[in-house]
Design a protein around this motif. Sequence first.
Motif, PDB file in Angstrom:
ATOM      1  N   ASP A 250      89.456  12.347 155.092  1.00 19.56           N
ATOM      2  CA  ASP A 250      88.310  11.760 155.943  1.00 19.56           C
ATOM      3  C   ASP A 250      88.698  11.529 157.482  1.00 19.56           C
ATOM      4  O   ASP A 250      89.698  11.405 157.602  1.00 19.56           O
ATOM      5  CB  ASP A 250      87.659  10.583 155.112  1.00 19.56           C
ATOM      6  CG  ASP A 250      87.081  10.742 153.896  1.00 19.56           C
ATOM      7  OD1 ASP A 250      85.980  11.464 153.887  1.00 19.56           O
ATOM      8  OD2 ASP A 250      87.724  10.074 153.015  1.00 19.56           O
ATOM      9  N   PRO A 251      87.581  11.556 158.208  1.00 16.99           N
ATOM     10  CA  PRO A 251      88.103  11.460 159.505  1.00 16.99           C
ATOM     11  C   PRO A 251      88.876   9.951 159.643  1.00 16.99           C
ATOM     12  O   PRO A 251      89.814  10.001 160.813  1.00 16.99           O
ATOM     13  CB  PRO A 251      86.887  11.325 160.493  1.00 16.99           C
ATOM     14  CG  PRO A 251      86.120  12.209 159.780  1.00 16.99           C
ATOM     15  CD  PRO A 251      86.217  11.691 158.339  1.00 16.99           C
ATOM     16  N   VAL A 252      88.376   9.020 159.146  1.00 17.84           N
ATOM     17  CA  VAL A 252      89.206   7.668 159.256  1.00 17.84           C
ATOM     18  C   VAL A 252      89.292   7.091 157.872  1.00 17.84           C
ATOM     19  O   VAL A 252      88.318   7.321 157.062  1.00 17.84           O
ATOM     20  CB  VAL A 252      88.058   6.715 160.092  1.00 17.84           C
ATOM     21  CG1 VAL A 252      88.733   5.207 160.180  1.00 17.84           C
ATOM     22  CG2 VAL A 252      88.028   7.139 161.395  1.00 17.84           C
ATOM     23  N   MET A 253      90.435   6.302 157.552  1.00 16.31           N
ATOM     24  CA  MET A 253      90.523   5.593 156.123  1.00 16.31           C
ATOM     25  C   MET A 253      90.992   4.408 156.606  1.00 16.31           C
ATOM     26  O   MET A 253      91.491   3.855 157.651  1.00 16.31           O
ATOM     27  CB  MET A 253      91.406   6.305 155.430  1.00 16.31           C
ATOM     28  CG  MET A 253      92.983   6.403 156.031  1.00 16.31           C
ATOM     29  SD  MET A 253      93.671   7.527 154.600  1.00 16.31           S
ATOM     30  CE  MET A 253      95.383   7.345 155.424  1.00 16.31           C
ATOM     31  N   LEU A 254      90.855   3.473 155.656  1.00 14.47           N
ATOM     32  CA  LEU A 254      91.067   1.911 155.666  1.00 14.47           C
ATOM     33  C   LEU A 254      91.893   1.508 154.467  1.00 14.47           C
ATOM     34  O   LEU A 254      91.539   1.880 153.357  1.00 14.47           O
ATOM     35  CB  LEU A 254      89.612   1.042 155.755  1.00 14.47           C
ATOM     36  CG  LEU A 254      89.723  -0.530 155.800  1.00 14.47           C
ATOM     37  CD1 LEU A 254      90.506  -0.932 156.967  1.00 14.47           C
ATOM     38  CD2 LEU A 254      88.503  -0.992 155.424  1.00 14.47           C
TER      39      LEU A 254
END
Length: 203
Positions: free
Chosen positions: A80-84
Amino acid sequence: MSKISTYASIQAPSIDDKLIGTDIENENLTKNFTISSILALTQLSLTSVLTAVDTTDQLPDATDTPLQVTFGGAQKTASDPVMLSNNGDITFNQAGIYLFNGYANFERQGSNGGVSVILFRSLINGVQAGPTKGVELPATGIMIPYELTLPIQVNAGDVLTWQIMRDSSGSGSGQNSGGLYTHTTLGAWSNVPSADVNIYKIG
């Protein structure tokens, strides 16, 4: 042929009006371009890539001891473009420009007395980005919302984190109190989170 500077000026152009330009992909031919076609080049899309909410109280253990802010459980993956992550690491997997919106709810609960000074900062790859910010809570029953919205340009692999700290510049019994609290509401609305984040990819 008259000079362009001598032509009449249109005070209120329409999107169907034309401008003169050079088509570099077609032997540098001089062409007319509509204003609407030029505006279309500047219209950027926003795609939501992360929405996260934390509903736990986030309280430092002691004065002058940073606490990393969390935004709920882990989300997304390396595809994904961003992960947390669970501990609040926001990792950008794709380079680009993002619109970041973050919220934190500063509050002090417990007994009155003294003054609590709570500091806040953002970090990129462990290095502080921008100035330190802070709130002062001289008593309980004070809720201070902090919201930040800004575009950020990142490289793949960059990690954004937030930290808070109870600063020893506070005084008395309030020096080591306060933090990010979830505020329980008594009406029909949802509770106020301790922190949340929304990130959109631009383009």
